[in-house]
Design a protein around this motif. Structure first.
Motif, short mmCIF file in Angstrom:
data_model
loop_
_atom_site.label_atom_id
_atom_site.label_comp_id
_atom_site.label_asym_id
_atom_site.label_seq_id
_atom_site.Cartn_x
_atom_site.Cartn_y
_atom_site.Cartn_z
N GLN A 239 0.84 -1.21 0.00
CA GLN A 239 0.00 0.00 0.00
C GLN A 239 0.87 1.26 0.00
N PHE A 240 1.91 1.21 0.82
CA PHE A 240 2.77 2.38 0.98
C PHE A 240 3.50 2.72 -0.31
N LEU A 241 4.02 1.72 -1.00
CA LEU A 241 4.85 2.00 -2.17
C LEU A 241 4.04 2.58 -3.32
N SER A 242 2.70 2.42 -3.26
CA SER A 242 1.87 2.93 -4.35
C SER A 242 1.91 4.46 -4.41
N ARG A 243 2.40 5.10 -3.35
CA ARG A 243 2.46 6.57 -3.34
C ARG A 243 3.74 7.14 -3.94
N PHE A 244 4.68 6.29 -4.26
CA PHE A 244 5.99 6.80 -4.72
C PHE A 244 5.94 7.35 -6.12
N THR A 245 6.77 8.39 -6.34
CA THR A 245 7.02 8.95 -7.67
C THR A 245 8.53 8.85 -7.91
N PRO A 246 8.98 9.08 -9.13
CA PRO A 246 10.44 9.08 -9.34
C PRO A 246 11.15 10.08 -8.43
N GLU A 247 10.52 11.22 -8.16
CA GLU A 247 11.16 12.25 -7.31
C GLU A 247 11.26 11.77 -5.87
N SER A 248 10.17 11.20 -5.35
CA SER A 248 10.24 10.77 -3.95
C SER A 248 11.16 9.55 -3.80
N MET A 249 11.21 8.70 -4.84
CA MET A 249 12.15 7.56 -4.79
C MET A 249 13.59 8.08 -4.68
N ARG A 250 13.89 9.12 -5.45
CA ARG A 250 15.24 9.71 -5.44
C ARG A 250 15.53 10.35 -4.08
N ALA A 251 14.54 11.07 -3.56
CA ALA A 251 14.75 11.78 -2.29
C ALA A 251 14.97 10.81 -1.13
N VAL A 252 14.17 9.75 -1.09
CA VAL A 252 14.30 8.77 0.01
C VAL A 252 15.62 8.01 -0.11
N ALA A 253 15.96 7.61 -1.35
CA ALA A 253 17.21 6.86 -1.54
C ALA A 253 18.43 7.73 -1.18
N SER A 254 18.38 9.02 -1.52
CA SER A 254 19.53 9.89 -1.21
C SER A 254 19.73 10.01 0.30
N GLN A 255 18.61 10.23 1.03
CA GLN A 255 18.72 10.32 2.48
C GLN A 255 19.28 9.01 3.05
N LEU A 256 18.73 7.91 2.57
CA LEU A 256 19.18 6.59 3.03
C LEU A 256 20.67 6.39 2.77
N TYR A 257 21.13 6.75 1.58
CA TYR A 257 22.52 6.48 1.24
C TYR A 257 23.47 7.34 2.07
N ILE A 258 23.05 8.55 2.43
CA ILE A 258 23.89 9.34 3.35
C ILE A 258 23.94 8.65 4.72
N GLU A 259 22.79 8.14 5.17
CA GLU A 259 22.77 7.43 6.46
C GLU A 259 23.68 6.20 6.40
N MET A 260 23.66 5.51 5.27
CA MET A 260 24.55 4.33 5.13
C MET A 260 26.02 4.74 5.17
N LEU A 261 26.36 5.78 4.40
CA LEU A 261 27.76 6.24 4.38
C LEU A 261 28.23 6.60 5.78
N LYS A 262 27.39 7.32 6.51
CA LYS A 262 27.78 7.74 7.86
C LYS A 262 28.05 6.55 8.76
N GLN A 263 27.41 5.42 8.46
CA GLN A 263 27.59 4.22 9.27
C GLN A 263 28.74 3.34 8.80
N GLY A 264 29.45 3.79 7.76
CA GLY A 264 30.60 3.00 7.30
C GLY A 264 30.30 2.05 6.17
N PHE A 265 29.07 2.14 5.61
CA PHE A 265 28.77 1.35 4.40
C PHE A 265 29.26 2.15 3.20
#
Ligand SMILES: [Zn+2]
Length: 452
Positions: free
Chosen positions: A85-111
């Motif tokens: 249900q949740f993923l049905s709300r995604f657009t290309p823009e929100s996919m990009r925004a969420v992934a960017s935030q996530l990848y910064i969080e990963m980098l900060k953790q040493g991934f």
């Protein structure tokens, strides 16, 4: 060429004091161990960066929204309905925004690198975007903006269950026939071309979502160096459904029917018999363990002891991204085994190596293998993917080679990672990423559309 000197580093031959290395123009390590006159001194212990071998980026935005009970018996399967249900709300823009935030969080953790197991290809009703690889491009954009190394793994998803069952409505954004799927893989490969920090593999979702014939056809059509990732044996229901359909378990079926080798990554592989566990280990494949998500979803506990006795390779992934913490992935793996077996120091069978050390070293090398990236080793010719630990983190004070990795995995109250380098460039310095304000602003905006 840039040269560095670190007070202590974890190398293939063990810990080395006064460790020096240089980086060439393409971001590879060179002249490792050779002291040069002009070098930058690194303030902290250096470790090879940790690969994150399994992520579904969009699920980061769901963290905290799926913990309440939604049925008499809440399970992976009720969680999955909420996720659809949740993923049905995604657009290309929100996919990009969420992934960017996530990848910064990963980098900060040493991934330093991520395997993005990407299965949302279309709009909620199944209508493809004009560019069928639109959402894959969102993932590439996010990796480009943040600098994490990406192994993009577009997912082939076709059926709703074993034996070619029809998919349900919630699965419409995932579906492609083989030709359309291969076009997305091709577009992704074109995007990765010429970028040392980007590569592509394939991800047949699972044996319940791809027919055996199509998995075989896919296997025959992709380049020989492509990594192949597949979800397998995550849930007992999945194992029982497979048994009822063909008389074999998913792992048994996979190992018998396909030439599983070191290109393959079996994600989860939680519910295996001892024979299957040994079989997977001997195949050379990597087990893609996602301990925090597996605990969050109530999946079960991987048979790590049996697997390691057969010299199996494993790496770690953050999967649902409910929490991003490299030490906690390793800690949860060990602690779940301690709770199950009511014993301590489970990951190691000898007294020579501590659990923290074994878990870190194995997860780094297995993760690198699974992502098909020459990373995970501070040696000549490998990518300059590394992390620097905080010298002043109270959890690490006065720990040397004997106990440092145990202190990092089991004893730090706060993130112990200070600086992070990917392909020779610093992406995190003193815990900060240069784009973090912009990325956070975009994430906040995306969440306002996704959560209401
Ligand atoms: Zn997954």
């Amino acid at each position: 060429m840039k040269s560095y000197l670190a007070p202590l580093a974890l190398t293939p031959s063990g810990w080395q004091k006064d460790f020096s290395f240089s980086i060439d123009g393409s971001g590879d390590l060179i002249e490792v161990g050779k002291r040069t006159e002009e070098c930058e001194v690194i303030d902290g212990v250096v470790l090879p960066g940790m690969p994150n071998l399994h992520s579904h980026a969009f699920q980061r935005a769901m963290a905290g929204l799926t913990e309440r009970r939604t049925a008499k018996q809440d399970s992976f399967w009720t969680w999955r309905s909420t996720m659809y249900q949740f993923l049905s709300r995604f657009t290309p823009e929100s996919m990009r925004a969420v992934a960017s935030q996530l990848y910064i969080e990963m980098l900060k953790q040493g991934f330093t690198s991520v395997g993005e197991f990407h299965y949302v290809h279309h709009q909620a009703d199944g209508t493809p975007y004009d560019n069928r690889a639109e959402l894959s491009h969102s993932i590439f954009d996010a990796a480009g903006q943040t600098g994490i190394a990406l192994t993009h793994l577009p997912v082939l998803y076709q059926t709703g269950g074993f034996g070619d069952q029809a998919p349900n409505e919630g699965q419409r954004p995932f579906l492609n026939d083989l030709d359309r799927y291969l076009a997305i893989v091709e577009a992704s490969s074109a995007r990765a071309q010429g970028d040392q920090n980007k590569s592509v593999g394939v991800a047949p979702h699972s044996l319940r979502a791809v027919t055996l014939d199509n998995l075989e056809a896919l296997h025959n059509q992709i380049p020989r160096d492509f990594p192949i990732h597949i979800h397998i044996a995550e849930q007992t229901k999945e194992v029982n459904d497979c048994l009822a359909w063909c008389g074999q378990t998913p792992v048994e079926l996979l190992l018998r029917r396909f030439p599983v080798n070191n290109r393959w990554c079996a994600i989860h592989a939680t519910h295996m018999t001892a024979t299957e566990t040994r079989g997977l280990a001997k195949s050379g494949a990597v087990a893609g363990l996602c301990p925090i998500t597996e605990a969050n979803l109530g999946d079960g506990v991987f048979k790590l002891r049996t697997y390691l006795k057969s010299k199996g390779a494993f790496g770690i992934g953050s999967d649902s991204n409910v929490l991003i913490s490299m030490p906690e992935e390793l800690r949860t793996l060990e602690y779940s085994l301690r709770l199950k077996h009511r014993k301590r120091a489970i990951a190691t069978s000898t007294q020579d190596m501590s659990p923290g050390s074994l878990l870190y070293n194995k997860a780094v090398s297995g993760g690198a293998q699974a992502l098909g990236r020459k990373t995970g080793s501070l040696a000549d010719g490998f990518r300059a993917d590394l992390i620097v630990l905080q010298p002043e983190n109270p959890g690490l004070l006065h720990h040397g080679p004997q106990s440092l990795l145990d202190a990092m995995v089991f004893g730090c109250n706060t993130n112990p990672v200070k600086d992070v380098m990917v392909g020779g460039d610093w992406k995190i310095k003193d815990g900060r990423h240069t784009a973090e304000e912009i990325v956070l602003g975009n994430y906040r905006e995306a969440l306002s559309q996704l959560i209401n």
